[in-house]
Scaffold this motif. Structure first.
Motif, PDB file in Angstrom:
ATOM      1  N   HIS B 229       1.089  -1.254  -0.218  1.00  0.00           N
ATOM      2  CA  HIS B 229      -0.247  -0.230   0.185  1.00  0.00           C
ATOM      3  C   HIS B 229       1.193   1.107  -0.046  1.00  0.00           C
ATOM      4  N   THR B 230       0.349   2.407  -0.981  1.00  0.00           N
ATOM      5  CA  THR B 230       1.967   3.490  -0.792  1.00  0.00           C
ATOM      6  C   THR B 230       0.035   4.606  -0.714  1.00  0.00           C
ATOM      7  N   ASP B 231       0.724   5.650  -0.009  1.00  0.00           N
ATOM      8  CA  ASP B 231       0.528   6.910   0.395  1.00  0.00           C
ATOM      9  C   ASP B 231       0.406   7.487  -0.367  1.00  0.00           C
ATOM     10  N   ALA B 232      -0.145   8.202  -2.035  1.00  0.00           N
ATOM     11  CA  ALA B 232      -0.049   8.786  -2.624  1.00  0.00           C
ATOM     12  C   ALA B 232      -0.510  10.252  -2.770  1.00  0.00           C
ATOM     13  N   ALA B 233      -0.820  10.675  -1.891  1.00  0.00           N
ATOM     14  CA  ALA B 233      -1.727  11.709  -1.479  1.00  0.00           C
ATOM     15  C   ALA B 233      -0.754  12.899  -2.251  1.00  0.00           C
ATOM     16  N   GLN B 234      -0.058  12.913  -1.416  1.00  0.00           N
ATOM     17  CA  GLN B 234       0.857  14.620  -1.806  1.00  0.00           C
ATOM     18  C   GLN B 234       1.581  14.053  -3.100  1.00  0.00           C
ATOM     19  N   ILE B 241       2.655   7.828 -11.950  1.00  0.00           N
ATOM     20  CA  ILE B 241       2.637   6.680 -11.577  1.00  0.00           C
ATOM     21  C   ILE B 241       1.856   6.307 -11.836  1.00  0.00           C
ATOM     22  N   ASN B 242       2.773   4.627 -12.061  1.00  0.00           N
ATOM     23  CA  ASN B 242       1.328   3.349 -12.766  1.00  0.00           C
ATOM     24  C   ASN B 242       1.568   2.356 -12.025  1.00  0.00           C
ATOM     25  N   VAL B 243       0.278   1.863 -11.403  1.00  0.00           N
ATOM     26  CA  VAL B 243       0.037   1.053 -10.320  1.00  0.00           C
ATOM     27  C   VAL B 243       0.553  -0.398 -10.351  1.00  0.00           C
ATOM     28  N   ASN B 244       0.219  -0.933 -11.757  1.00  0.00           N
ATOM     29  CA  ASN B 244       1.300  -2.115 -12.491  1.00  0.00           C
ATOM     30  C   ASN B 244       2.441  -1.752 -12.574  1.00  0.00           C
ATOM     31  N   GLU B 245       2.909  -0.541 -12.993  1.00  0.00           N
ATOM     32  CA  GLU B 245       4.544  -0.541 -13.481  1.00  0.00           C
ATOM     33  C   GLU B 245       4.813  -1.178 -12.282  1.00  0.00           C
ATOM     34  N   MET B 246       4.623  -0.278 -11.127  1.00  0.00           N
ATOM     35  CA  MET B 246       5.355   0.004 -10.021  1.00  0.00           C
ATOM     36  C   MET B 246       4.336  -1.409  -8.760  1.00  0.00           C
ATOM     37  N   ILE B 248       1.935  -1.514  -7.340  1.00  0.00           N
ATOM     38  CA  ILE B 248       1.273  -0.736  -6.111  1.00  0.00           C
ATOM     39  C   ILE B 248      -0.589  -1.950  -5.917  1.00  0.00           C
ATOM     40  N   ASP B 249      -0.549  -2.341  -4.638  1.00  0.00           N
ATOM     41  CA  ASP B 249      -1.445  -3.369  -4.435  1.00  0.00           C
ATOM     42  C   ASP B 249      -2.633  -2.232  -4.331  1.00  0.00           C
ATOM     43  N   LEU B 250      -2.563  -1.650  -3.628  1.00  0.00           N
ATOM     44  CA  LEU B 250      -3.424   0.013  -2.553  1.00  0.00           C
ATOM     45  C   LEU B 250      -2.575   1.176  -2.826  1.00  0.00           C
ATOM     46  N   MET B 251      -3.428   1.744  -3.095  1.00  0.00           N
ATOM     47  CA  MET B 251      -3.196   3.463  -3.322  1.00  0.00           C
ATOM     48  C   MET B 251      -4.289   4.686  -2.497  1.00  0.00           C
ATOM     49  N   SER B 252      -3.935   4.897  -1.554  1.00  0.00           N
ATOM     50  CA  SER B 252      -4.764   6.383  -1.146  1.00  0.00           C
ATOM     51  C   SER B 252      -4.284   7.828  -2.199  1.00  0.00           C
ATOM     52  N   ILE B 253      -5.842   8.303  -2.151  1.00  0.00           N
ATOM     53  CA  ILE B 253      -5.348   9.617  -3.499  1.00  0.00           C
ATOM     54  C   ILE B 253      -6.188  10.452  -2.946  1.00  0.00           C
ATOM     55  N   SER B 254      -5.895  11.354  -2.624  1.00  0.00           N
ATOM     56  CA  SER B 254      -6.458  12.609  -1.991  1.00  0.00           C
ATOM     57  C   SER B 254      -6.753  13.356  -2.919  1.00  0.00           C
ATOM     58  N   GLY B 255      -8.260  14.692  -2.920  1.00  0.00           N
ATOM     59  CA  GLY B 255      -8.792  15.566  -3.702  1.00  0.00           C
ATOM     60  C   GLY B 255      -7.769  16.596  -3.448  1.00  0.00           C
ATOM     61  N   HIS B 256      -8.244  17.182  -2.113  1.00  0.00           N
ATOM     62  CA  HIS B 256      -8.023  18.261  -2.247  1.00  0.00           C
ATOM     63  C   HIS B 256      -5.990  18.521  -2.289  1.00  0.00           C
ATOM     64  N   LYS B 257      -5.236  18.198  -2.832  1.00  0.00           N
ATOM     65  CA  LYS B 257      -4.061  18.152  -2.657  1.00  0.00           C
ATOM     66  C   LYS B 257      -3.902  18.721  -4.816  1.00  0.00           C
ATOM     67  N   ARG B 271      -8.021  -5.264  -8.366  1.00  0.00           N
ATOM     68  CA  ARG B 271      -8.478  -6.688  -8.023  1.00  0.00           C
ATOM     69  C   ARG B 271      -7.864  -8.243  -9.100  1.00  0.00           C
ATOM     70  N   ARG B 272      -6.881  -7.930  -9.774  1.00  0.00           N
ATOM     71  CA  ARG B 272      -5.987  -9.172 -10.109  1.00  0.00           C
ATOM     72  C   ARG B 272      -4.839  -9.056  -9.639  1.00  0.00           C
ATOM     73  N   PRO B 273      -3.862  -9.992  -8.757  1.00  0.00           N
ATOM     74  CA  PRO B 273      -5.330 -10.684  -7.756  1.00  0.00           C
ATOM     75  C   PRO B 273      -5.415  -9.582  -6.923  1.00  0.00           C
ATOM     76  N   ARG B 274      -6.752 -10.417  -6.531  1.00  0.00           N
ATOM     77  CA  ARG B 274      -7.675  -9.960  -5.965  1.00  0.00           C
ATOM     78  C   ARG B 274      -6.781  -9.449  -4.926  1.00  0.00           C
ATOM     79  N   VAL B 275      -7.179  -8.135  -3.689  1.00  0.00           N
ATOM     80  CA  VAL B 275      -6.939  -7.632  -2.565  1.00  0.00           C
ATOM     81  C   VAL B 275      -8.034  -7.444  -1.443  1.00  0.00           C
TER      82      VAL B 275
END
Lengths: 87, 456
Positions: B229-234, B241-246, B248-257, B271-275
């Motif tokens: 899991h990565t917190d990518a808010a900033q 960022i590419n979740v497949n190339e990197m 990443i199974d879970l990633m947090s995103i923020s709107g106001h940043k 989803r594949r493999p499913r978390v």
């Protein structure tokens, strides 16, 4: 073929700059002017009429957006920034 | 009420008249700016803070939050003004049009990170996304795996979630970071055990702006079959960022940043493999059952538009950030010595500049720079005078941690603002150092560290 003439491009550029300079917010104003100038500069070399049309439509969309947002910004004006008072 | 003010006005004007008698040449100015002049006259001398400029402060805190881009607001307004349907209403047109807008936004978010739209869950912000990721994964896989790895410089919400899990009997490893703020891959490898269910490491740090080697961490987690899991808010919208190339199974995103609205965020969940995660909030089962509650259409549309713009403008914005930060640092370094940049100067996001001004107390500098909206660290902890735990983790000395200031640049920062801020910072650092006995001793060549302070 309904191409976009050079005159039309120049005219939308002028319109965009003129409108961008009306943003009440200092930062939005500075960004909008800079962004419009850079976008036209970066796309100077495009020759494909289809691409030109696409960019022209995008500029048109942005022009109407800027006009709406200037109205919104005008409704909720704030005091000027420190830097605006210095200049 | 009226009588009160009636009494105040004559006495005030009398005081002002008395002042204007002293120097009659600028009596009009005195009347207009009376209070300002009074406060400045009250404490004369070169050490007094004199705020000659007035107006709203310049915004230099882009890590705390960013203004809503007019283009984002333009996309949101129709859903605040005209289309108010509940996106989950399946029986009428109001619901359908809102649902279509939400699904379009989901595609826009997915597009930015190279994911499938089905893998995006809308939440209230990165804090909630982090909670769902850390607690959700930990609790779901708890019967088999009870170990989590994170770092010492994570955002408060990840650390606090981990603290809560510790209370539930989980084992947590808080990885130390090197002096440049980046984790050592060998430490991570050693920390991973067959018991480990999740590794949570932020992409870009909110206080010092360092970029962690996300692709390498992702590859290691994949090889060890641990969820990452990565917190990518900033980081989102600022660096690619590419979740497949990197991996990443879970990633947090923020709107106001990312110049979107506050109160909206997203969670990417593979989803594949499913978390699988255990939901925190119970309810109507929206967002594939992981986050119940009506999806706020206008906010989601705003997040989508912000992601769309970020994708289009990433290279342009990044070039601008580099130009501004280089200009700012050049100015500061050319005039001031004993300035330390916290965090790696290369592996960093250029819009976040954390500087320590030695022999200057950070809070007094912040007070002096009241024309500029700055912070000494994260907004969450800005109320306390404690030095930041992030700076402590990278081994900053206590005195330097106290004198740190974060300059956050953004899409709407201008060259003139950078020049103004650099100029003001230099001026006030010099002024504060001039009255510091420590600075005087350093100028005379005394090593501060060797001084034995007498105890009272």
């Amino acid at each position: 073929m309904s191409g976009v003439s050079k005159r039309q491009i120049l005219s939308i550029y002028k319109f965009l700059i003129r409108e961008a300079e009306k943003f009440p917010n200092y930062n939005f104003r500075a960004y909008a002017v800079r962004r419009v100038k850079d976008a036209f500069h970066d796309n100077k070399g495009i020759t494909d009429p289809k691409q030109i049309k696409k960019q022209y439509d995008f500029a048109m969309e942005n022009l109407t957006m800027i006009r709406r947002q200037i109205i919104v910004g005008d409704l909720y004006r704030t005091d000027k920034l420190v830097i605006e008072n210095v200049q | 009420m009226f009588r009160l003010s009636k009494n105040i006005v004559p006495s005030l004007s009398k005081a002002l008249l008395k002042r204007s008698n002293q120097d009659q040449s600028n009596s009009i100015l005195v009347l207009l700016q009376g209070p300002r002049l009074l406060s400045d006259k009250a404490k004369p001398g070169k050490f007094a803070v004199q705020h000659e400029d007035f107006g709203r402060p310049l915004y230099f805190d882009a890590q705390a939050t960013t203004p809503v881009d007019p283009r984002v607001l333009d996309a949101m307004l129709p859903y605040l003004v005209s289309y108010h349907g509940n996106p989950h209403s399946r029986t009428h047109a109001y619901g359908w049009e809102s649902e279509a807008a939400v699904e379009k936004a989901r595609e826009q978010v997915a597009e930015l990170i190279g994911a499938d739209p089905k893998e995006i869950i809308f939440t209230s912000g990165a804090t909630e996304s982090n909670n769902i990721s850390v607690k959700g994964v930990a609790r779901f896989y708890a019967p088999r795996k009870k170990h989590i790895v994170t770092t010492q410089i994570e955002h408060k919400c990840v650390l606090d979630s981990c603290r809560a899990l510790e209370g539930e009997g989980f084992k947590i490893t808080y990885l130390p970071v090197q002096e440049n703020g980046i984790i050592d891959m060998k430490d991570l490898e050693k920390a991973l055990t067959p018991e480990t269910s999740l590794v949570s490491i932020m992409t870009v740090n909110n206080e010092i702006g360092v970029k962690q080697p996300i692709a390498e961490i992702g590859a290691m987690c994949k090889s060890k079959k641990v969820y990452f899991h990565t917190d990518a808010a900033q980081a989102l919208g600022k660096i690619p960022i590419n979740v497949n190339e990197m991996n990443i199974d879970l990633m947090s995103i923020s709107g106001h940043k990312i110049y979107g609205p506050k109160g909206i965020g997203a969670l990417y969940i593979r989803r594949r493999p499913r978390v699988r995660v255990e939901p925190i909030q119970s309810g109507g089962g929206q967002e594939r059952g992981m986050r119940s509650g009506t999806v706020p259409t206008p906010l989601v549309v705003g997040l989508g538009a912000a992601c769309d713009i970020a994708k289009r403008e990433m290279a342009y914005d990044h070039a601008w950030m580099e130009k501004l930060s280089q200009r700012f640092l050049d100015k500061i370094y050319s005039k001031l010595s004993h300035v330390i940049r916290n965090g790696d100067p290369k592996q960093t996001y250029p819009g976040c500049i954390n500087l320590s001004f030695a022999y200057v107390e950070g809070e007094s500098l912040l007070m002096a720079l009241k024309d500029i909206a700055l912070s000494s660290g994260s907004a969450c902890t800005s109320a306390s005078l404690e030095p930041s735990y992030v700076l402590r983790a990278i081994g900053t000395d206590e005195d330097l941690a106290h004198s740190s200031i974060r300059f956050g640049l953004g899409r709407f920062t201008t060259l003139e603002e950078v020049d103004y801020t650099a100029e003001k910072t230099i001026k006030h650092v010099e002024r504060l150092r001039e009255m510091s006995p420590l600075w005087e001793m350093v100028q005379e060549g005394v090593d501060i560290k060797t001084i034995q302070w007498s105890q009272h």
